[in-house]
Enzyme design. Structure first.
Site, mmCIF file in Angstrom:
data_model
loop_
_atom_site.group_PDB
_atom_site.id
_atom_site.type_symbol
_atom_site.label_atom_id
_atom_site.label_comp_id
_atom_site.label_asym_id
_atom_site.label_seq_id
_atom_site.Cartn_x
_atom_site.Cartn_y
_atom_site.Cartn_z
ATOM 1 N N TRP A 153 0.855 -1.187 0.000
ATOM 2 C CA TRP A 153 0.000 0.000 0.000
ATOM 3 C C TRP A 153 0.896 1.245 0.000
ATOM 4 C CZ3 TRP A 153 -1.003 3.505 4.304
ATOM 5 C CH2 TRP A 153 -2.010 4.443 4.012
ATOM 6 N N ASP B 264 -15.706 8.852 0.041
ATOM 7 C CA ASP B 264 -16.290 8.088 1.143
ATOM 8 C C ASP B 264 -16.980 9.001 2.169
ATOM 9 O OD1 ASP B 264 -16.755 6.112 2.943
ATOM 10 O OD2 ASP B 264 -14.680 5.472 3.148
ATOM 11 N N ARG C 107 -9.826 -2.711 8.355
ATOM 12 C CA ARG C 107 -10.537 -1.423 8.297
ATOM 13 C C ARG C 107 -11.986 -1.612 8.788
ATOM 14 N NH1 ARG C 107 -12.051 2.808 3.578
ATOM 15 N NH2 ARG C 107 -11.021 4.609 4.430
ATOM 16 N N ASP D 1 -14.346 1.433 -5.197
ATOM 17 C CA ASP D 1 -13.225 1.115 -4.303
ATOM 18 C C ASP D 1 -13.305 -0.335 -3.801
ATOM 19 O OD1 ASP D 1 -10.950 1.620 -2.811
ATOM 20 O OD2 ASP D 1 -11.745 3.412 -1.840
ATOM 21 N N ASP E 100 -2.532 5.515 -3.123
ATOM 22 C CA ASP E 100 -2.892 6.494 -2.096
ATOM 23 C C ASP E 100 -1.688 7.342 -1.697
ATOM 24 O OD1 ASP E 100 -5.560 5.973 -1.875
ATOM 25 O OD2 ASP E 100 -5.385 4.633 -0.147
HETATM 26 C C1 DGJ Z 1 -9.078 4.192 -0.403
HETATM 27 C C2 DGJ Z 1 -8.869 5.032 -1.623
HETATM 28 O O1 DGJ Z 1 -7.662 4.709 -2.218
HETATM 29 C C3 DGJ Z 1 -8.924 6.496 -1.226
HETATM 30 O O2 DGJ Z 1 -8.661 7.300 -2.334
HETATM 31 C C4 DGJ Z 1 -10.267 6.796 -0.640
HETATM 32 O O3 DGJ Z 1 -11.257 6.649 -1.613
HETATM 33 C C5 DGJ Z 1 -10.522 5.883 0.536
HETATM 34 N N1 DGJ Z 1 -10.355 4.510 0.191
HETATM 35 C C6 DGJ Z 1 -11.914 6.104 1.063
HETATM 36 O O4 DGJ Z 1 -12.247 5.205 2.023
#
Ligand code: DGJ
Length: 727
Positions: free
Chosen positions: A206, A374, A448, A483, A553
């Protein structure tokens, strides 16, 4: 119509050939398919010279009729020859394509040639994504029969006239009276006659996706894989194999992948004779597919790319075929709107007024799309709750007003979903605990705070489907971010019998594809972007349904530069979401330039930028806007890799060679030194103006001398250079 597939009846050789490559194999006297060659477009091969191994003792066998020793006349060596479809449980121990257990628990699997047909077109897979049947494309379908059981294999080899690649697909048909269990069903196999290769692969994490790793191949088995229920951050389903002396622009290289988003294995096995076997398919760990009598099982579509022009040749073929035959045509070359996504700017902390203010500021950033990420549904104010409850949280926001406000300002509106997940704290879970994946009798892993929706359960996908379409039918939505924020663990489904639990990972994928397919086909004008905690599901399967993917991210521009550089080895720039964030490793101008070779966008609260910062971003936005088509459709050249030096440079040149856009960054403060940035892909005879020193030079000058960067460079000093042909 150019004929690309030939069968020589006398020698029993098959040849698939276009102007880039030829792929040869033959049917030996035991009806085994022996591989001969994949490489340049040879007019002919010498069968004997290609098959002759100096190991005579292994050409013999015990004749089943006479109990006497027999010997293969046509140079077949059990367990040593190069194979097309290696079997299991016999002499070849270098990795099987298929392992099938019958009702007697016999797992020996060995497919022999029966017949073949050659046809115009290619197979389309009904439940899975695949390349389109378009243009001059031809398929060789070989029917094979298992040696001892009534099991048929249809092995398809597809070649397009215009691409240097072979597509592979396999279908297993159970003609036995009893069910069989498929324990392994790979999509492709390629045997290469040497071990002198390097492997390039793309592992990660990640915020650290698709790092480019090069290593030597040596004896033994190396498996690149995901067993995480998605193609994963940890390893991307792509491998490059290159001859050791091949480089960026010269030498023989191969790429391997398949059109799939779930568990995969890429096995690379070097045997004692230094033969390298490469196989790609659904990961056989925790895989056991029960196939009833008269039923068939289809593998995902595999691809083998060949390049005689180094790594860059692989990249260009993969980009071209992905853009031209995989990604939805409606979007592939269409201007993708510059978006401002709310996530990094305000996470779930918003209400209607805050979003309206946000939207007003978005306009000043020349954005074309506002995305509410989100936090808009159920009771969702943090990540503990509500996945599965896809109804607007009317206490928190007035979604209609927000959308109308966007549209009144000429902005498109986008919304976030995570359809394949479920929170235990949700109405969906309370009413349908059976929709969550995993065995409720044991403690399940939360990640999560969420569980995975059991997309192997038809009722679960129907439920989520109807919730999502209720939103999309009733609100005027232009874009959806789809997502997927956790790996799949606890792969136990209440929707199938206990004996079928080995099917769950693949069934989840098929269910997800069905849900995605139903939604994207219902809304052909909505732009969908795939996401999985950043880039955890960046693969050819998802690209079939959704033309762009949120790359990572990671918002640190220095790290993004690495991630985007290596991601663009595999996936076209038009697929890579590349947003400017609030991370302060670099100034806004630098961050914006680094985001320009991708789908440009923003991930900050516009209020936090001062006038100078805004101007810096807007300057780059205008470069992006006038070069969108070039970025989406041009040829990409990886000029300087940050993985091996302190510079990064990426260039895209239009197919007609009239335009280019080059990104250069240095990764640490550098003193003045002789430093020329050599470009690629231009017409050597034509003059081009560049926006760096505002001069015009011949294409040959840019390519042989280069742009003068003989100066001291500050940390992350970055240039975005437009190259334009002079009339
Ligand atoms: C993971 C995504 O990569 C982010 O950009 C965002 O949308 C979050 N999830 C929201 O929970």
């Amino acid at each position: 119509m150019v004929i690309m597939i030939n069968f020589d009846r006398q020698r029993k050789t098959f040849c698939l050939r276009n102007r880039y490559l030829s792929y040869w194999f033959y049917v030996n006297e035991a009806n085994i398919l022996q591989h001969l060659f994949l490489g340049s477009p040879l007019a002919d091969i010498n069968l004997l010279a290609l098959t002759n191994l100096d190991t005579d003792w292994s050409r013999t066998y015990l004749d089943k009729n006479t109990n006497l020793e027999g010997s293969y006349q046509d140079a077949f060596y059990d367990g040593k020859s190069m194979m097309e479809i290696p079997g299991f449980g016999y002499a070849d121990k270098r990795g099987a394509s298929f392992i099938i257990e019958d009702s007697n628990k016999n797992v020996a699997t060995d497919f022999r040639y029966v017949s073949h047909r050659i046809y115009q077109g290619k197979p389309l897979l009904s439940q899975m994504p695949c390349f389109r049947d378009e243009g001059n494309v031809q398929t060789l379908e070989i029917t094979l029969q298992d040696l001892k059981r009534d099991i048929t294999l249809l092995a398809s080899y597809t070649i397009y006239e215009d691409y240097s690649l072979i597509l592979r697909n396999n279908q297993i048909i159970n003609n036995e009276e009893q069910p069989i269990i498929i324990r392994r069903a790979y999509s492709l196999n390629l045997d290469l006659p040497s071990k002198d290769y390097s492997l390039i692969h793309f592992p990660g994490d990640w915020c650290n996706e698709r790092r480019e790793v090069e290593e030597e191949i040596d004896y033994g088995l190396k498996r690149l894989y995901s067993n995480l229920g998605r193609s994963s951050h940890e390893e991307n389903p792509f491998a490059f194999i290159k001859e050791k002396d091949a480089g960026e622009y010269q030498g023989t290289c191969y790429a391997f992948s398949f059109v799939y988003s779930g568990n995969f294995a890429i096995d690379i096995n070097v045997d004692k004779l230094k033969m390298t076997r490469v196989q790609v398919g659904i990961n056989d760990e925790q895989f056991a597919w029960n196939l009833a009598s008269k039923q068939s099982f289809v593998t995902p579509e595999g691809l083998i790319v060949y390049s005689a022009k180094g790594i860059n040749g692989l990249t260009q073929t993969i980009h071209d075929i992905t853009r031209e035959k995989l990604i939805n045509k409606h979007f592939v070359n269409k201007d993708r709107p510059i978006m401002l996504n709310s996530w990094e700017g305000c996470y779930m902390d918003f209400n209607t007024e805050k979003i309206i203010r946000y939207i007003d500021d978005v306009v000043s950033m020349d954005a074309e799309l506002f995305v509410l990420d989100d936090g808009w549904f159920g009771q969702r104010n943090d990540d503990n709750t509500s996945l599965g409850d896809w109804t607007v949280n009317t206490q928190k926001i007035d979604l209609k007003r927000i959308i109308e406000h966007c549209h009144s300002l000429g902005l498109k509106f986008g919304l976030w979903f995570e359809p394949e997940m479920i929170n235990p704290q949700s109405d969906l879970f309370r009413h349908h605990p059976e929709f969550a994946l995993g065995d409720p009798k044991v403690n399940r892993s939360l990640s999560r705070h969420q569980l995975v929706l059991d997309t192997a359960n038809k009722a679960a996908i129907d439920n989520v489907y109807s919730q999502i379409i209720t939103i999309l039918d009733n609100y005027d939505i232009d874009y959806v971010k789809w997502d997927h924020n956790r790996n799949v663990a606890d792969a136990f489904s209440l929707a199938v019998s206990n004996y079928q639990q080995g099917e769950v990972y693949h069934r989840l994928m098929l269910g997800s594809y069905e849900l995605i397919n139903r939604i994207v086909t219902r809304y052909p004008n909505i732009l969908f972007e795939s996401c999985a905690s950043g880039g955890g599901r960046f693969d050819l399967g998802m690209l079939y349904y959704m033309p762009q993917v949120w790359t990572s991210d990671e918002m640190d521009p220095l790290q993004r530069l690495f991630i985007q550089y290596s991601t663009s080895r595999l996936y076209p720039l038009s697929t890579m979401g590349a947003h400017v964030g609030k991370h302060n490793t670099a100034i806004y101008s630098t961050k914006a330039k680094i985001s320009c070779l991708g789908i440009f966008g923003y991930e900050f609260d516009p209020k936090t930028l001062d006038a100078e910062q805004k101007k810096a971003v807007l300057d780059v936005a205008s470069v992006y806007k006038r070069n969108r088509n070039l970025i989406y459709s041009g040829d990409v050249y990886h000029l300087l890799t940050p993985y091996k030096q302190n510079y990064m440079s990426l260039l895209v040149v239009s197919k007609d060679k009239r335009q280019g856009l080059c990104l250069f960054s240095n990764l640490k403060k550098e003193n003045i030194e002789y430093r020329f940035l050599k470009l690629k892909g231009l017409d050597p005879q034509k003059k081009y103006f560049n926006s760096f020193d505002h001069q015009a030079y011949l294409g040959s000058y840019y390519m042989d001398v280069g742009i003068n960067l003989c100066k001291g460079l500050t940390f992350l000093e970055t240039y975005l250079i437009e190259i334009t042909i002079e009339e």
